[in-house]
Design an enzyme around this catalytic site. Structure first.
Site, mmCIF file in Angstrom:
data_model
loop_
_atom_site.group_PDB
_atom_site.id
_atom_site.type_symbol
_atom_site.label_atom_id
_atom_site.label_comp_id
_atom_site.label_asym_id
_atom_site.label_seq_id
_atom_site.Cartn_x
_atom_site.Cartn_y
_atom_site.Cartn_z
ATOM 1 N N CYS A 51 0.542 -8.164 -18.085
ATOM 2 C CA CYS A 51 -0.760 -7.520 -18.299
ATOM 3 C C CYS A 51 -1.388 -7.807 -19.653
ATOM 4 O O CYS A 51 -2.591 -7.592 -19.832
ATOM 5 C CB CYS A 51 -0.615 -6.010 -18.125
ATOM 6 S SG CYS A 51 0.321 -5.538 -16.661
ATOM 7 N N ARG B 19 -17.682 2.821 -9.123
ATOM 8 C CA ARG B 19 -18.160 3.747 -8.094
ATOM 9 C C ARG B 19 -19.103 4.752 -8.752
ATOM 10 O O ARG B 19 -18.662 5.693 -9.417
ATOM 11 C CB ARG B 19 -16.990 4.452 -7.418
ATOM 12 C CG ARG B 19 -16.007 3.507 -6.740
ATOM 13 C CD ARG B 19 -14.931 4.263 -5.985
ATOM 14 N NE ARG B 19 -13.959 3.364 -5.377
ATOM 15 C CZ ARG B 19 -12.808 3.008 -5.937
ATOM 16 N NH1 ARG B 19 -12.490 3.484 -7.135
ATOM 17 N NH2 ARG B 19 -11.974 2.191 -5.332
ATOM 18 N N SER C 131 -5.554 1.456 -11.511
ATOM 19 C CA SER C 131 -6.454 0.324 -11.760
ATOM 20 C C SER C 131 -6.663 -0.473 -10.486
ATOM 21 O O SER C 131 -5.822 -0.499 -9.590
ATOM 22 C CB SER C 131 -5.867 -0.581 -12.852
ATOM 23 O OG SER C 131 -4.595 -1.090 -12.456
ATOM 24 N N HIS D 94 -8.482 -4.739 -13.202
ATOM 25 C CA HIS D 94 -7.396 -5.242 -14.048
ATOM 26 C C HIS D 94 -6.950 -6.622 -13.560
ATOM 27 O O HIS D 94 -5.930 -6.753 -12.900
ATOM 28 C CB HIS D 94 -6.247 -4.231 -13.992
ATOM 29 C CG HIS D 94 -5.056 -4.566 -14.821
ATOM 30 N ND1 HIS D 94 -5.052 -5.512 -15.829
ATOM 31 C CD2 HIS D 94 -3.785 -4.069 -14.794
ATOM 32 C CE1 HIS D 94 -3.844 -5.574 -16.376
ATOM 33 N NE2 HIS D 94 -3.060 -4.715 -15.761
ATOM 34 N N CYS E 214 -0.242 -1.418 -21.543
ATOM 35 C CA CYS E 214 1.158 -1.463 -21.117
ATOM 36 C C CYS E 214 1.378 -2.777 -20.386
ATOM 37 O O CYS E 214 0.434 -3.448 -19.967
ATOM 38 C CB CYS E 214 1.500 -0.269 -20.231
ATOM 39 S SG CYS E 214 0.509 -0.131 -18.722
ATOM 40 N N GLY F 270 3.950 -4.919 -17.532
ATOM 41 C CA GLY F 270 4.992 -4.902 -16.526
ATOM 42 C C GLY F 270 6.324 -5.407 -17.057
ATOM 43 O O GLY F 270 6.360 -6.332 -17.860
#
Length: 420
Positions: free
Chosen positions: A106, A242, A269, A376, A406, A408
């Site tokens: 990420c 949205r 995300s 993301h 953060c 993975g």
């Protein structure tokens, strides 16, 4: 112990010939995977778009002076290295410029920008581009978790080793359970992310950072069958926002990852497609090339830290304090914070742990929304966040900003940037 580049706010704000400065930081729109405007685009096509826009934004820079291009990418075939190099040459950056890709999950985009900054800082190069690209439409699925894996690791006696392939949604549930983040708080956070992103889009706050993408689009029905002919379209806006997001709507969503869990498709995300690129050089080089007036900011340091894989979302809560110590700053020295919203659970925990609730209320944390509303696109996210950070710092009249996320397998990364 690592020694800081500079220590303290006054030193960081001082302009020095050795600074690694930013001349442009741009991104494509971020769109919904499988449904959005860029679903039929290729990651290298998106990269070509932002690289071409980078050249156009810096018309007085000879492309031959760009010595290296580093691009974050997570899911692409062959790590995106061949297609990315092709895209670079395709838009007019010559073969004398080298190219590589970076995969730190990420944070790949921020890692690429940091790597290029380090190359400049050490004198390896004078001018470079760092960024990221990702088409999760084309490359998600099995490429997100390895399928051809050494069996000894799947059966490892070391829990942390096994947990490196734990689905990210379950790590979100772990954070929520272990640190007391309620479903209600997660849903409220998600609604606010959409509200802020919708306001930013309506007010034109994204306009400076977004480069339109000319691409093709094939409409399909719910069964995946083609509807009509392929269309030529121009995508100029993020399409995951949205505008009608509500608490009531969020509450209706079922847990996505665990029975009786609290993480849903609405407070997590979005998987997305997009790309971003940042042009960097040494300040002395910019001065020599007559580009001083084009400087919009500078990189001021990055830190990365590890944590347990099964609660990878707490990464920013450990990486940001490490960055502050490294640079000699205090929390109050940072004007703006962009903290990736991988999941509402982990974002809320990190803000609480870092003591940033007040900054969130004041619109100095993710003021234009975050990954819950914007998406993301793994390899591009860090670079996308920087492209949004700099114009927002300008809009609010702030000088310092932090990008953090953060990662993975259990890490966090944080980078400090200064606006000029």
């Amino acid at each position: 112990m690592s020694s800081p580049i500079r220590r303290g706010l006054s030193q960081i704000l001082t302009k020095d010939p050795s600074d690694i400065v930013i001349l442009s930081s741009l991104r494509t729109p971020i769109t919904r995977s499988f449904k959005g405007g860029l679903k039929d685009s290729y990651p290298e096509q998106l990269l070509a778009t932002v690289l071409r826009a980078t050249l156009a934004a810096n018309p007085n820079l000879d492309p031959a002076l760009i010595q290296d291009v580093g691009i974050g990418v997570v899911l692409s075939e062959l790590g995106g290295s061949k297609a990315g190099r092709m895209a670079m040459n395709h838009v007019g950056i010559p073969t004398t410029t080298s190219f590589y890709t970076v995969n730190r999950a990420c944070s790949s985009g921020l890692s690429a920008i940091t790597n290029v900054s380090h190359q400049i800082a050490t004198g390896m190069i004078d001018v470079g581009i760092g960024g990221g690209m990702e088409s999760m439409t084309r490359n998600y699925g099995s490429r997100a978790i390895p399928v051809d894996l050494w069996p000894a690791l799947k059966e490892s006696e070391v829990k942390d080793a096994r947990d490196c392939i734990m689905p990210m949604g379950l790590t979100s549930e772990n954070v929520a359970e272990r640190y007391g983040v309620s479903r209600a708080d997660q849903d409220a956070f998600a609604v606010e992310s959409h509200r802020r992103a919708a306001k930013a889009q309506a007010e034109g706050w994204f306009d400076k950072e977004i480069v339109p993408v000319e691409t093709t689009f094939q409409e399909v029905d719910k069964k995946g069958e083609k509807v009509g002919e392929v269309q030529n379209i121009t995508v100029s806006k993020d399409d995951g926002i949205r505008t009608n997001a509500s608490i009531e709507g969020m509450q209706k969503l079922k847990p996505a990852f665990k029975e009786n869990g609290t993480s849903t498709a609405g407070n997590s995300s979005q998987i997305s497609d997009g790309a971003a690129a940042t042009l960097l050089m040494r300040r002395s080089t910019a001065n020599e090339l007559g580009l001083t007036s084009s400087i919009i900011g500078k990189w001021a340091g990055t830190q990365v830290a590890g944590c347990k894989p099964d609660e990878m979302g707490i990464g920013p809560a450990i990486a940001i304090p490490k960055l502050l110590e490294y640079t000699g700053l205090k929390t109050e020295d940072v004007g703006l914070w962009e903290i990736n919203e991988a999941f509402a659970s982990q974002a809320i925990y990190c803000l609480r742990q870092l003591g940033l609730e007040k900054q969130l209320e004041e619109g100095r944390v993710n003021p234009k929304g975050g990954a819950i509303a914007l998406g993301h696109p793994l390899g591009a996210t860090g670079a996308r966040m920087l492209a949004g950070l700099l114009p927002e710092m300008e809009r609010q009249g702030l000088q310092t900003g932090v990008v953090s996320m953060c990662i993975g397998t259990g890490m966090g990364m944080a980078g400090l940037f200064v606006r000029e």
